[in-house]
Write a protein that holds these residues in place. Structure first.
Motif, PDB file in Angstrom:
ATOM      1  N   ALA A   1     -64.582 -10.280  16.396  1.00 53.96           N
ATOM      2  CA  ALA A   1     -64.067  -9.950  15.313  1.00 53.96           C
ATOM      3  C   ALA A   1     -64.652  -9.151  14.303  1.00 53.96           C
ATOM      4  O   ALA A   1     -66.012  -9.019  14.409  1.00 53.96           O
ATOM      5  CB  ALA A   1     -63.436 -11.388  14.627  1.00 53.96           C
ATOM      6  N   TRP A   2     -64.168  -8.556  13.480  1.00 54.85           N
ATOM      7  CA  TRP A   2     -64.820  -8.002  12.386  1.00 54.85           C
ATOM      8  C   TRP A   2     -64.538  -8.631  10.885  1.00 54.85           C
ATOM      9  O   TRP A   2     -63.416  -9.148  10.727  1.00 54.85           O
ATOM     10  CB  TRP A   2     -64.746  -6.356  12.285  1.00 54.85           C
ATOM     11  N   GLY A   3     -65.310  -8.581  10.080  1.00 54.85           N
ATOM     12  CA  GLY A   3     -65.279  -9.533   8.868  1.00 54.85           C
ATOM     13  C   GLY A   3     -64.485  -8.667   7.800  1.00 54.85           C
ATOM     14  O   GLY A   3     -64.788  -7.339   7.510  1.00 54.85           O
TER      15      GLY A   3
ATOM     16  N   GLY B   1     -74.484  -7.890   3.982  1.00 51.07           N
ATOM     17  CA  GLY B   1     -74.193  -9.562   4.319  1.00 51.07           C
ATOM     18  C   GLY B   1     -72.860  -9.734   5.022  1.00 51.07           C
ATOM     19  O   GLY B   1     -72.665 -10.475   5.816  1.00 51.07           O
ATOM     20  N   ALA B   2     -71.974  -8.810   4.673  1.00 52.89           N
ATOM     21  CA  ALA B   2     -70.487  -8.517   5.272  1.00 52.89           C
ATOM     22  C   ALA B   2     -70.526  -8.628   6.802  1.00 52.89           C
ATOM     23  O   ALA B   2     -69.638  -9.063   7.310  1.00 52.89           O
ATOM     24  CB  ALA B   2     -69.825  -7.669   4.512  1.00 52.89           C
TER      25      ALA B   2
ATOM     26  N   ARG C   1     -64.983  -6.083   1.202  1.00 54.19           N
ATOM     27  CA  ARG C   1     -65.972  -5.501   2.070  1.00 54.19           C
ATOM     28  C   ARG C   1     -65.683  -5.772   3.567  1.00 54.19           C
ATOM     29  O   ARG C   1     -65.257  -6.901   3.980  1.00 54.19           O
ATOM     30  CB  ARG C   1     -67.281  -6.355   1.794  1.00 54.19           C
ATOM     31  N   GLU C   2     -65.660  -4.773   4.574  1.00 49.75           N
ATOM     32  CA  GLU C   2     -65.519  -5.011   5.880  1.00 49.75           C
ATOM     33  C   GLU C   2     -66.573  -4.319   6.651  1.00 49.75           C
ATOM     34  O   GLU C   2     -67.224  -3.312   6.372  1.00 49.75           O
ATOM     35  CB  GLU C   2     -64.166  -4.536   6.350  1.00 49.75           C
ATOM     36  N   SER C   3     -66.945  -5.118   7.934  1.00 48.98           N
ATOM     37  CA  SER C   3     -67.836  -4.596   8.928  1.00 48.98           C
ATOM     38  C   SER C   3     -67.197  -3.927  10.089  1.00 48.98           C
ATOM     39  O   SER C   3     -66.880  -4.846  10.994  1.00 48.98           O
ATOM     40  CB  SER C   3     -68.866  -5.518   9.049  1.00 48.98           C
ATOM     41  N   PRO C   4     -66.735  -2.832  10.189  1.00 52.05           N
ATOM     42  CA  PRO C   4     -66.070  -2.345  11.559  1.00 52.05           C
ATOM     43  C   PRO C   4     -66.996  -2.094  12.797  1.00 52.05           C
ATOM     44  O   PRO C   4     -66.570  -1.702  13.917  1.00 52.05           O
ATOM     45  CB  PRO C   4     -65.601  -0.734  11.039  1.00 52.05           C
TER      46      PRO C   4
ATOM     47  N   ILE D   1     -68.347  -1.266   4.919  1.00 48.45           N
ATOM     48  CA  ILE D   1     -67.599  -0.423   3.700  1.00 48.45           C
ATOM     49  C   ILE D   1     -67.119  -1.121   2.814  1.00 48.45           C
ATOM     50  O   ILE D   1     -66.674  -2.643   2.968  1.00 48.45           O
ATOM     51  CB  ILE D   1     -66.417   0.365   4.555  1.00 48.45           C
ATOM     52  N   GLN D   2     -67.143  -0.784   1.627  1.00 45.21           N
ATOM     53  CA  GLN D   2     -66.779  -1.577   0.403  1.00 45.21           C
ATOM     54  C   GLN D   2     -65.864  -0.657  -0.390  1.00 45.21           C
ATOM     55  O   GLN D   2     -65.931   0.400  -0.677  1.00 45.21           O
ATOM     56  CB  GLN D   2     -67.964  -2.079  -0.540  1.00 45.21           C
ATOM     57  N   ARG D   3     -64.721  -1.674  -0.780  1.00 40.67           N
ATOM     58  CA  ARG D   3     -63.570  -0.813  -1.822  1.00 40.67           C
ATOM     59  C   ARG D   3     -63.782  -1.615  -2.949  1.00 40.67           C
ATOM     60  O   ARG D   3     -63.602  -2.808  -3.277  1.00 40.67           O
ATOM     61  CB  ARG D   3     -62.395  -0.735  -1.233  1.00 40.67           C
TER      62      ARG D   3
END
Length: 304
Positions: free
Chosen positions: A177-179, A215-216, A260-263, A273-275
């Motif tokens: 999974a990605w967060g 940390g994401a 924030r997500e970590s692909p 990546i942060q929006r």
């Protein structure tokens, strides 16, 4: 700057270095998270932006910043920021900033600016031929006044509250999974006055953008309801990029939503990546960070 109106100005302000043109140094002691190793990365990113801002006309505003962290910095020693006036064009300007400590480069950044008035703001009746799109802010988040506050006891110039972990998705054909998580971040409302210009606002956003960023990627491996339960032997940022979309809409003294997500993660590195949205739901910035992340074995000591 002799008279500070807000604490964040102390955190991001720089003063000229005598007899060295376009060279600046931190005006206040550098800050680090409690238990952290080296200088907080957000201060370095913000200082590179502020140093570049000091060499451009007042009608220019940053649209992107690309910072590479070369070596850890000692928070007890001053950092010098030397600015190279790389390009002054009709619409766009570029500055290259080298941050050094005792003549050793600790970070390097390229900051790009655009002149105000060289881009037009579309109205509802004038959108023909324009490309305009942006993702909407996540829905169903816990509101800031109801969210859990993080960082209690940390003497820092900003506050973070957990919006919630939104989901744990898997790539097609993979069980990994990605967060994806959301945070609310702002300065204390007393710390920013309404007359503060966009340059200080962008510096404040840059300063806050590094908090809990890499940390994401760790969040992907935590069990539901457990925040950062995975212990790391090493965590360090390698580079940090910010794209400023709507500078005039940045209000760092109000609750901004950060998704924030970590692909991807592999080879002891991770990408996040942060929006960042304004309180009105305007996408004001997109950030990308790559860092080193190594899981802690039972006998290892944590290095941050």
């Amino acid at each position: 700057m002799e008279n500070y109106t807000i604490p964040i100005e102390k955190a991001v302000d720089l003063t000229p270095v005598p007899s060295q043109p376009d060279t600046f140094t931190n005006a206040q002691l550098l800050w680090s998270f409690v238990g952290g190793y080296g200088v907080y990365g957000g201060s370095t990113v913000a200082h590179c932006l502020v140093a570049a801002q000091k060499t451009i006309p007042s009608d220019c505003v940053a649209h992107s910043l690309h910072c590479s962290f070369v070596a850890p910095a000692n928070p007890k020693q001053p950092i010098e920021y030397r600015v190279e006036r790389t390009r002054d064009g009709k619409s766009f300007l570029t500055r290259t900033v080298h941050a050094t400590q005792k003549a050793k480069v600790i970070s390097a950044a390229i900051v790009n600016f655009v002149r105000a008035g060289t881009y037009s703001k579309s109205s509802d009746t004038d959108k023909a031929g324009r490309l305009e799109h942006e993702p909407k802010r996540p829905e169903g988040l816990t509101l800031p006044d109801q969210a859990e506050m993080d960082g209690k006891g940390i003497d820092g110039p900003f506050e973070t509250r957990w919006g919630e972990v939104l989901n744990r998705r898997s790539f097609p054909g993979s069980s990994r999974a990605w967060g994806l998580l959301a945070l609310w971040t702002c300065l204390d409302l007393r710390w920013m006055n309404r007359k503060t210009g966009p340059q200080v606002q962008l510096a404040a956003l840059s300063y806050m953008s590094d908090a809990y960023f890499i940390g994401a990627a760790v969040q992907v491996y935590d069990v539901p309801g457990q925040t950062f339960g995975t212990k790391m032997a090493m965590a360090a940022s390698l580079n940090h990029t910010i794209y400023f979309h709507h500078p005039d809409a940045v209000r760092a003294d109000e609750w901004m939503c950060s998704e924030r997500e970590s692909p991807w993660a592999g080879n002891d590195r991770a990408l996040v990546i942060q929006r960042i949205w304004s309180p009105e739901g305007i996408l004001v910035a997109t950030c990308v960070q790559e860092g080193v992340l190594r899981v802690q074995a039972p006998s290892e000591k944590v290095k941050l």
